[in-house]
Design an enzyme around this catalytic site. Structure first.
Site, PDB file in Angstrom:
ATOM      1  N   ASP A  80     -12.121  11.197   6.465  1.00 51.30           N
ATOM      2  CA  ASP A  80     -13.178  12.216   6.443  1.00 51.30           C
ATOM      3  C   ASP A  80     -13.192  13.059   7.720  1.00 51.30           C
ATOM      4  O   ASP A  80     -14.250  13.474   8.203  1.00 51.30           O
ATOM      5  CB  ASP A  80     -14.546  11.540   6.240  1.00 51.30           C
ATOM      6  N   GLY A 131      -6.840  11.359   8.930  1.00 53.77           N
ATOM      7  CA  GLY A 131      -7.951  10.478   9.315  1.00 53.77           C
ATOM      8  C   GLY A 131      -8.829  10.159   8.119  1.00 53.77           C
ATOM      9  O   GLY A 131      -8.504  10.490   6.980  1.00 53.77           O
ATOM     10  N   ASN A 159     -11.478  17.350  -0.164  1.00 54.41           N
ATOM     11  CA  ASN A 159     -12.316  16.182  -0.448  1.00 54.41           C
ATOM     12  C   ASN A 159     -13.781  16.570  -0.331  1.00 54.41           C
ATOM     13  O   ASN A 159     -14.150  17.459   0.429  1.00 54.41           O
ATOM     14  CB  ASN A 159     -12.008  15.054   0.559  1.00 54.41           C
ATOM     15  N   ASP A 190      -7.052  15.275   6.120  1.00 57.83           N
ATOM     16  CA  ASP A 190      -5.950  15.100   7.079  1.00 57.83           C
ATOM     17  C   ASP A 190      -5.661  13.603   7.171  1.00 57.83           C
ATOM     18  O   ASP A 190      -6.089  12.823   6.307  1.00 57.83           O
ATOM     19  CB  ASP A 190      -6.300  15.747   8.440  1.00 57.83           C
ATOM     20  N   HIS A 223     -17.543  14.867   0.495  1.00 58.77           N
ATOM     21  CA  HIS A 223     -18.140  13.669   1.095  1.00 58.77           C
ATOM     22  C   HIS A 223     -19.661  13.828   1.110  1.00 58.77           C
ATOM     23  O   HIS A 223     -20.160  14.897   1.499  1.00 58.77           O
ATOM     24  CB  HIS A 223     -17.610  13.482   2.530  1.00 58.77           C
ATOM     25  N   ILE A 251      -8.083   5.939   0.584  1.00 60.79           N
ATOM     26  CA  ILE A 251      -7.547   6.807   1.640  1.00 60.79           C
ATOM     27  C   ILE A 251      -6.073   7.044   1.299  1.00 60.79           C
ATOM     28  O   ILE A 251      -5.301   6.077   1.196  1.00 60.79           O
ATOM     29  CB  ILE A 251      -7.668   6.121   3.016  1.00 60.79           C
ATOM     30  N   ARG A 272       0.847  -1.203   0.000  1.00 59.51           N
ATOM     31  CA  ARG A 272       0.000   0.000   0.000  1.00 59.51           C
ATOM     32  C   ARG A 272       0.880   1.249   0.000  1.00 59.51           C
ATOM     33  O   ARG A 272       0.586   2.225  -0.706  1.00 59.51           O
ATOM     34  CB  ARG A 272      -0.906  -0.003   1.248  1.00 59.51           C
TER      35      ARG A 272
HETATM   36  C1  GRF Z   1     -19.769  11.861  -4.751  1.00 57.83           C
HETATM   37  O1  GRF Z   1     -21.039  11.992  -4.125  1.00 57.83           O
HETATM   38  C2  GRF Z   1     -18.698  11.763  -3.701  1.00 57.83           C
HETATM   39  O2  GRF Z   1     -18.952  12.546  -2.558  1.00 57.83           O
HETATM   40  C3  GRF Z   1     -18.790  10.311  -3.336  1.00 57.83           C
HETATM   41  O3  GRF Z   1     -19.001   9.635  -4.547  1.00 57.83           O
HETATM   42  C4  GRF Z   1     -19.637  10.535  -5.457  1.00 57.83           C
HETATM   43  C5  GRF Z   1     -18.754  10.641  -6.663  1.00 57.83           C
HETATM   44  O4  GRF Z   1     -19.550  11.118  -7.682  1.00 57.83           O
HETATM   45  N1  GRF Z   1     -17.607   9.858  -2.669  1.00 57.83           N
HETATM   46  P1  GRF Z   1     -18.858  11.515  -9.103  1.00 57.83           P
HETATM   47  O5  GRF Z   1     -17.850  10.424  -9.421  1.00 57.83           O
HETATM   48  O6  GRF Z   1     -18.216  12.843  -8.906  1.00 57.83           O
HETATM   49  O7  GRF Z   1     -20.023  11.554 -10.042  1.00 57.83           O
END
Ligand code: GRF
Length: 201
Positions: free
Chosen positions: A146, A144, A108, A142, A110, A93, A66
């Site tokens: 999210d 972690g 990022n 960071d 989320h 990650i 990894r």
């Molecule tokens: C987004 O909602 C992102 O937050 C999540 O997966 C989705 C990715 O969508 N991790 P895309 O590939 O940008 O259409």
């Protein structure tokens, strides 16, 4: 500002950035210089290709460890000398080498209201929990999962008839706008990270 965008799937967040830049190349304040992925054969890479952008793929299985993958991802990204790295649906990650190189410059997105429902199934988890509102979070990465300083959030209602994909699609409508707004402001105005607070003048 030079952006490298990392994707793992359909790339609609990437597309929203590309569309915003194309609509106002001088004013937006950033350009996507390359798109990276952790897998082949995804729409996100096709979108990059259509935009004439360089792409790179770093698959975990192509590396003995990894850490070796993390090093490869770091070097592939660094080759484009990004000012900001945007993880837009990137489902890996990043490791300590990547953060050593880019921490404080990796954003990022989320699909949940962090700190609620972190991890790879934020939409499914909010739905299963019976949350009445959920949403999306744009944050700095960071070491972690999210857990980095939050830059912006958007709220999305959960409807009784929602299944995961319907709710995720509704979240993505808000998420794409939020990401485009945040990345543009970071690029144009600069920013300071003060503990868990992010200041954008
Ligand atoms: C987004 O909602 C992102 O937050 C999540 O997966 C989705 C990715 O969508 N991790 P895309 O590939 O940008 O259409």
């Amino acid at each position: 500002a030079r952006l490298v965008v990392l994707v793992s799937g359909s790339g609609t967040n990437l597309q929203a950035l590309l569309d915003a830049i194309a609509a106002d190349p001088a004013g937006y304040g950033a350009e996507v210089v390359a798109v990276g992925a952790d897998r082949d054969g995804i729409a996100g890479l096709e979108r990059a290709g259509r935009a004439g952008l360089p792409t790179f793929v770093c698959r975990v299985k192509d590396h003995p460890t990894r850490d070796a993958w993390d090093r490869a991802l770091t070097e592939a990204t660094a080759a484009y000398e990004p000012d900001l790295v945007v993880s837009a649906g990137f489902m890996k990650i990043v490791g300590k080498e990547f953060l050593a190189r880019f921490e404080g410059r990796v954003v990022n997105t989320h699909p949940a209201l962090l700190p609620s429902f972190p991890g790879a199934h934020g939409v499914r988890d909010a739905l299963a929990y019976g949350a009445k509102v959920t949403g999306c979070t744009v944050h700095f990465v960071d070491d972690g999962v999210d857990t980095g300083p939050i830059i912006a959030q958007g709220v999305v209602e959960v409807r009784d008839e929602d299944d995961e994909s319907a709710l995720h699609e509704r979240i993505k409508e808000v998420e794409r706008e939020l990401l485009v707004d945040v990345v543009g402001r970071l690029a144009r105005n600069g920013y300071r990270i003060e503990g868990r607070k992010v200041r954008i003048p």
